[in-house]
Design an enzyme around this catalytic site. Structure first.
Site, PDB file in Angstrom:
ATOM      1  N   GLU A 265       0.886  -1.167   0.000  1.00 41.81           N
ATOM      2  CA  GLU A 265       0.000   0.000   0.000  1.00 41.81           C
ATOM      3  C   GLU A 265       0.917   1.207   0.000  1.00 41.81           C
ATOM      4  O   GLU A 265       1.722   1.375   0.907  1.00 41.81           O
ATOM      5  CB  GLU A 265      -0.872  -0.044   1.254  1.00 41.81           C
ATOM      6  CG  GLU A 265      -1.880   1.061   1.304  1.00 41.81           C
ATOM      7  CD  GLU A 265      -2.424   1.221   2.712  1.00 41.81           C
ATOM      8  OE1 GLU A 265      -2.775   0.218   3.350  1.00 41.81           O
ATOM      9  OE2 GLU A 265      -2.463   2.367   3.159  1.00 41.81           O
ATOM     10  N   CYS A 302      -2.509   7.565   4.705  1.00 43.58           N
ATOM     11  CA  CYS A 302      -2.499   7.375   3.255  1.00 43.58           C
ATOM     12  C   CYS A 302      -3.870   7.708   2.678  1.00 43.58           C
ATOM     13  O   CYS A 302      -4.022   7.810   1.474  1.00 43.58           O
ATOM     14  CB  CYS A 302      -2.095   5.953   2.909  1.00 43.58           C
ATOM     15  SG  CYS A 302      -3.133   4.797   3.725  1.00 43.58           S
TER      16      CYS A 302
HETATM   17  N1  LIG Z   1       1.094   6.457   1.757  1.00 44.83           N
HETATM   18  C1  LIG Z   1       1.339   5.975   2.934  1.00 44.83           C
HETATM   19  O1  LIG Z   1       0.508   5.324   3.541  1.00 44.83           O
HETATM   20  C2  LIG Z   1       2.638   6.185   3.566  1.00 44.83           C
HETATM   21  C3  LIG Z   1       3.630   6.863   2.915  1.00 44.83           C
HETATM   22  N2  LIG Z   1       4.839   7.035   3.506  1.00 44.83           N
HETATM   23  C4  LIG Z   1       5.878   7.770   2.766  1.00 44.83           C
HETATM   24  O2  LIG Z   1       7.137   7.155   3.025  1.00 44.83           O
HETATM   25  C5  LIG Z   1       8.053   8.107   3.546  1.00 44.83           C
HETATM   26  C6  LIG Z   1       8.988   7.400   4.498  1.00 44.83           C
HETATM   27  O3  LIG Z   1       8.226   6.760   5.490  1.00 44.83           O
HETATM   28  P1  LIG Z   1       8.424   5.250   5.905  1.00 44.83           P
HETATM   29  O4  LIG Z   1       7.272   4.858   6.682  1.00 44.83           O
HETATM   30  O5  LIG Z   1       9.728   5.066   6.546  1.00 44.83           O
HETATM   31  O6  LIG Z   1       8.322   4.431   4.541  1.00 44.83           O
HETATM   32  P2  LIG Z   1       9.411   3.601   3.774  1.00 44.83           P
HETATM   33  O7  LIG Z   1       8.768   3.102   2.547  1.00 44.83           O
HETATM   34  O8  LIG Z   1      10.663   4.352   3.609  1.00 44.83           O
HETATM   35  O9  LIG Z   1       9.717   2.357   4.751  1.00 44.83           O
HETATM   36  C7  LIG Z   1       8.739   1.405   5.095  1.00 44.83           C
HETATM   37  C8  LIG Z   1       9.432   0.090   5.404  1.00 44.83           C
HETATM   38  O10 LIG Z   1      10.015  -0.447   4.231  1.00 44.83           O
HETATM   39  C9  LIG Z   1      11.399  -0.645   4.391  1.00 44.83           C
HETATM   40  N3  LIG Z   1      12.020  -0.254   3.132  1.00 44.83           N
HETATM   41  C10 LIG Z   1      11.867   0.925   2.477  1.00 44.83           C
HETATM   42  N4  LIG Z   1      12.591   0.914   1.345  1.00 44.83           N
HETATM   43  C11 LIG Z   1      13.188  -0.291   1.286  1.00 44.83           C
HETATM   44  C12 LIG Z   1      14.072  -0.893   0.355  1.00 44.83           C
HETATM   45  N5  LIG Z   1      14.485  -0.252  -0.734  1.00 44.83           N
HETATM   46  N6  LIG Z   1      14.499  -2.140   0.607  1.00 44.83           N
HETATM   47  C13 LIG Z   1      14.093  -2.802   1.715  1.00 44.83           C
HETATM   48  N7  LIG Z   1      13.282  -2.280   2.631  1.00 44.83           N
HETATM   49  C14 LIG Z   1      12.835  -1.042   2.424  1.00 44.83           C
HETATM   50  C15 LIG Z   1      11.802   0.259   5.541  1.00 44.83           C
HETATM   51  O11 LIG Z   1      12.930  -0.262   6.185  1.00 44.83           O
HETATM   52  C16 LIG Z   1      10.561   0.209   6.391  1.00 44.83           C
HETATM   53  O12 LIG Z   1      10.557  -0.953   7.179  1.00 44.83           O
HETATM   54  C17 LIG Z   1       7.171   9.165   4.149  1.00 44.83           C
HETATM   55  O13 LIG Z   1       7.809  10.405   4.230  1.00 44.83           O
HETATM   56  C18 LIG Z   1       6.019   9.183   3.201  1.00 44.83           C
HETATM   57  O14 LIG Z   1       6.340   9.970   2.094  1.00 44.83           O
HETATM   58  C19 LIG Z   1       5.048   6.520   4.754  1.00 44.83           C
HETATM   59  C20 LIG Z   1       4.076   5.843   5.457  1.00 44.83           C
HETATM   60  C21 LIG Z   1       2.775   5.610   4.902  1.00 44.83           C
HETATM   61  O1  LIG Z   2      -7.236   5.971   7.522  1.00 46.18           O
HETATM   62  C1  LIG Z   2      -6.999   4.915   8.082  1.00 46.18           C
HETATM   63  O2  LIG Z   2      -7.627   4.523   9.055  1.00 46.18           O
HETATM   64  C2  LIG Z   2      -5.931   4.024   7.553  1.00 46.18           C
HETATM   65  C3  LIG Z   2      -4.952   4.789   6.770  1.00 46.18           C
HETATM   66  C4  LIG Z   2      -3.829   3.965   6.278  1.00 46.18           C
HETATM   67  O3  LIG Z   2      -3.995   2.841   5.901  1.00 46.18           O
HETATM   68  C5  LIG Z   2      -2.509   4.555   6.252  1.00 46.18           C
HETATM   69  O4  LIG Z   2      -2.383   5.744   6.507  1.00 46.18           O
HETATM   70  O5  LIG Z   2      -1.547   3.830   5.979  1.00 46.18           O
END
Ligand SMILES: NC(=O)C1=CN([C@@H]2O[C@H](COP(=O)(O)OP(=O)(O)OC[C@H]3O[C@@H](n4cnc5c(N)ncnc54)[C@H](O)[C@@H]3O)[C@@H](O)[C@H]2O)C=CC1
Ligand SMILES: O=C(O)CCC(=O)C(=O)O
Length: 522
Positions: A265, A302
């Site tokens: 996601e 998200c």
């Molecule tokens: N749309 C959404 O629901 C979300 C978006 N984000 C976005 O992600 C940015 C960073 O937040 P994080 O939560 O740290 O997300 P992230 O995608 O950087 O990391 C999430 C998980 O994936 C792992 N991971 C990331 N890239 C990887 C790779 N190339 N190889 C192996 N493992 C990898 C990380 O170690 C962590 O456990 C935020 O600033 C935001 O822009 C973050 C959380 C939710």
């Molecule tokens: O809005 C929610 O309750 C869930 C949102 C979600 O899945 C996320 O931010 O990663």
């Protein structure tokens, strides 16, 4: 419960020796105790070997035992008490009410899946009895059930330290399906992860299950996460996070000799469409509700409403003016990690400096770990001309697009990437135009909602928390709600097996007492 900074590999708790991870107090930026040892590749191998060894026993556990296991996890999480709430608050900067609510949602989700397992409908049993006398050829006896896919890798999300993390929706649905789980903790909340991991580990022992049903690994870099998805014993992965992270893991999964599904996601800007009648009737109230949704949890959802489409004119100006005033009063909010706060600042600065965008409001400024809300405006022509304006800014920032008419709104929708949600704001007089737009939205999103906002996903049977790429890797699935179990199942058909050799779900006498489709009839 003590937080020791240890990996949980089956029944063992061991200190990882590949670097260390430190939790950071989200609000103060200070390093927290203890340090967490990163897993080595040997630890990863041990966790995957145990998961693989546990698989055949675990997937054939009785519905009652598996349901009890899920309920025991929930009870063990609650038994941690306030220590869990306080640790999660410190590590994420999220307030008590939110963390307590999320804990309730996490336990509710585990219990929902316990009910799903007991009911047995997820097995989708279909029986086509033999027709030996059928002409011109006899029909064989065919019986189908879903079986668990195999051990699943679960990546905890930074923004939901409980509900989308170690014992969150991916873990609950994988365990419910009969899949052992190897969880990779998010380093934004390692203490929370260990506490919850110990609650799951204890539930495995409480229920007398094979130890490999659950392991928890910390990763001081990227190699463990990558190695996990690459490991031949892992058969699927669940992920919530950035598009970069999700697509990197999808590529690893695709490049394996045996590719596997990664249910990632990722980014979504969740369009909100303001119809003309609704703007006349309730522009101000909608604007205030919009700002509430936008700034919830510092905008780190998200499902955050990052895009608003409306028809230019006085009513849209009223919406923008009201939203700008409400947003201008919003205090800055602590973000999950310094990295996420920095990424948010960079994103907001970029959109604010964009030639085609006007900044109409900023929230109150804060310190370095905090995010200052932002509201921006552009035109439909500019939005369509600049694809980068579709990029998710993870935090409390939203872009209003002034459109000349409803046909242009439909055009903008057609040019959007896949999204988790779309919200339409309407009154009865808008129904004819809304009816025309809904097919456009159906092609783009996983959930369409009326007169609300997508934040706060209900955990239910009819929920879809998914959507076409890139909001998720596979728009045919959901990560929230009971349908999430389907991601970790696959159908197997049994032809002409004697009753003795059939699994209980398929035996003639239906010993599990589950609903079955026999000759096409329930
Ligand atoms: N749309 C959404 O629901 C979300 C978006 N984000 C976005 O992600 C940015 C960073 O937040 P994080 O939560 O740290 O997300 P992230 O995608 O950087 O990391 C999430 C998980 O994936 C792992 N991971 C990331 N890239 C990887 C790779 N190339 N190889 C192996 N493992 C990898 C990380 O170690 C962590 O456990 C935020 O600033 C935001 O822009 C973050 C959380 C939710
Ligand atoms: O809005 C929610 O309750 C869930 C949102 C979600 O899945 C996320 O931010 O990663």
């Amino acid at each position: 419960m003590t937080i020791n900074g240890e990996l949980l590999i089956g029944a063992r708790a061991v200190r990882g020796t590949s670097g260390e991870i430190r939790a950071i107090n989200a609000d103060s930026g200070e390093t927290m105790e203890p340090s967490f040892g990163g897993a080595t590749l040997e630890d990863l191998d041990a966790a995957c070997a145990l998961a693989d060894a546990a698989f055949d026993t675990y997937r054939e556990t009785s519905p009652e035992l598996r349901a009890t296991f899920l309920e025991t996890i929930a009870a063990n999480i609650m038994a941690i008490g306030d220590e869990l709430v306080e640790r999660a608050m410190a590590e994420t900067g999220l307030p008590r009410g939110r963390i307590e609510g999320e804990r309730g949602r996490t336990c509710g989700q585990l219990k929902l899946f316990a009910g799903v397992v007991r009911a047995g409908r997820y097995l989708d049993v279909r029986i086509d009895p033999a027709q030996p006398d059928r002409q011109p050829a006899p029909r064989p006896d065919l019986r189908l059930r879903n079986i668990a896919l195999g051990p699943v890798a679960v990546f905890g999300a930074s923004n939901f330290p409980l509900a989308f993390s170690v014992a969150g929706g991916d873990t609950a649905s994988a365990l419910a399906a009969g899949c052992p789980v190897v969880a990779k903790a998010h380093s934004a909340h390692p203490g929370t992860s260990e506490l919850v991991g110990r609650a799951v580990q204890k539930a495995v022992a409480d229920c007398g299950l094979p130890e490999g049903v659950f392991s928890l690994l910390f990763d001081s870099g990227r190699s463990i996460g990558q190695g996990l998805v690459a490991d031949r014993r892992i058969k699927a992965a669940g992920f919530t996070g950035s598009r970069g992270g999700g697509t990197a893991l999808m590529k690893i999964a695709q490049d394996r000799p045996e590719p596997i599904p990664v249910y990632a996601e990722m980014s979504s800007i969740n369009p909100v469409i303001l119809f003309p009648g609704a703007l006349v009737a309730k522009a101000e109230a909608t604007a205030k509700a919009f700002v509430g949704s936008l700034t919830l949890g510092a905008g780190q959802f998200c499902t955050n409403p990052g895009l608003v489409l409306g028809i230019e004119g006085d009513d849209l100006d009223t919406f923008i003016g009201t939203a700008a005033a409400a947003l201008g009063d919003m205090p800055a909010a602590t973000m999950l990690t310094p990295g996420i706060a920095k990424a948010y600042r960079t994103g907001v600065e970029a959109i604010g400096a964009h030639d085609a965008v006007e900044t109409v409001a900023r929230g109150k400024p804060g310190h370095n770990c905090q995010g200052q809300a932002g509201l921006f405006v552009t035109t439909a022509a500019d939005f369509l001309a600049h694809h980068e304006l579709q990029d998710e800014i993870f935090g409390a920032a939203s872009l209003v697009v002034r459109c000349p008419d409803l046909a242009t709104i439909a055009d903008v929708v057609d040019h959007l990437e896949g999204q988790l949600t779309a919200a339409i704001h309407i009154v009865e007089g808008d129904y004819p135009e809304a009816r025309k737009l809904i097919p456009h939205l159906e092609r783009k999103v996983g959930r369409i909602l009326v007169n609300g906002f997508g934040t706060g996903v209900e955990v239910a049977h009819a929920m879809v928390h998914g959507g076409p790429y890139p909001s998720t890797a596979d728009g045919r699935s959901t990560s929230v709600g009971s349908l999430a179990i389907n991601r970790f199942l696959r159908p197997v058909s049994y032809q002409d097996l004697p009753d003795d050799l059939l699994p209980d779900a398929l035996k003639q006498a239906n010993p599990l007492g589950i609903e079955r489709l026999v000759d096409g009839e329930r």
